[in-house]
Design an enzyme around this catalytic site. Sequence first.
Site, short mmCIF file in Angstrom:
data_model
loop_
_atom_site.label_atom_id
_atom_site.label_comp_id
_atom_site.label_asym_id
_atom_site.label_seq_id
_atom_site.Cartn_x
_atom_site.Cartn_y
_atom_site.Cartn_z
N TYR A 37 0.85 -1.19 0.00
CA TYR A 37 0.00 0.00 0.00
C TYR A 37 0.88 1.24 0.00
CZ TYR A 37 -3.35 3.59 1.42
OH TYR A 37 -4.12 4.73 1.46
N GLU A 80 -3.73 7.52 -4.24
CA GLU A 80 -3.64 6.24 -3.52
C GLU A 80 -3.36 5.11 -4.50
OE1 GLU A 80 -6.29 4.40 -0.04
OE2 GLU A 80 -7.26 4.21 -1.99
#
Length: 386
Positions: A109, A197
């Site tokens: 992530y 993101e």
Amino acid sequence: MNIHEHQAKKILKDYGAPVSKGVVILSPEDVKDQVKKLDEKTYVLKAQIHAGGRGKAGGVKLIKNLKELESEAKMMFGKTLVTHQTGPQGKQVKRIYIEDASNISKELYLSCLVDRESSKIAFISSTEGGMDIEQVASKNPEKIKTTKVELKSNIQQEDIEKIIEPYNFDKYQKKEAENLIQVLYKILIEKDANLIEINPLVITESKKLLCLDAKMNFDDNSIFRRPDILELRDLNEEEPAEIEASKYDLAYIKLSGSIGCMVNGAGLAMATMDIIKLYGEEPANFLDVGGGASKEKVAAAFKLILSDKNVKGILINIFGGIMRCDVLAQGVVDAAKESNLKVPLVVRLAGTNFKEGKHILEKSGLKILSALDLNDAAKKIVEAIK
């Protein structure tokens, strides 16, 4: 302003970030021709909606042949996906993205965003990427690293090393990661993004980094100077009332409550919503008409509130500075008469020309409850809708 995954990946690719080859599909009939542009014979079919959690809702599928791809694409078009971010009403799929499948070794992530509290850029990195990042954040926060960096023309090497430290990359992956972080930083600055993101950022079986999914959000206040970003706006993904509000430069966000609110100033609007909740009800919207609104703008705001079928009552809370209370009152009266107002209306006026404003309301012939202060206004509107 949010954009779709395929649009975010196009921006990433233009800046030199590694992304899978993919094609956007706007009609099921286009699938057969468009997939010829791809390299692999195994595909990932992705619904394009402005919401996370698509995978769990059936909006992401691994497809192993063209016949199955055409069939699944046809079924996905028009489907309503319900995720933890869409609300119970869900979002209808009106476009899909097909990309080459990847051989994944590890999911990570990575994101960066504007941190308003510190006035810095915050990078968030974790070795636990994928669909359950929210669960990781709540149950294992120690697995998520936040690095805040000073706003400069370029990100510093020492900051990059802090960001990638959790990943334990080899020297080749480290170089790729350094380039990716520089790309994210550059996009954030040059395109006025609030958030970028990458989830997941994957390590492939060939040990390469790849942005497997991407999300971007841009600052609405600076979109006027980013026409290339504004072109990416998809009105199908936005609330019709919020689109209408933008035509009048109204700051409007639809909520799920029953009391419509019209206020001037974001801080006062938040306080108004808070006190409605304090008295046991829920606001139906956030609506800031701004400082120098005309009566036409006020009338448009009033009609916008009434367009919400859940609204059982309206609370108007105005503290006049630049905003004149008489202008507000006339706009409300005009809109209420035109809309044949049938729900209770409580108005609290203070500040510039408030006496003139109250006089206009009193002489209107409408059933309008006047309030002395915000506390009195909230109490009256909550009682009125019972």
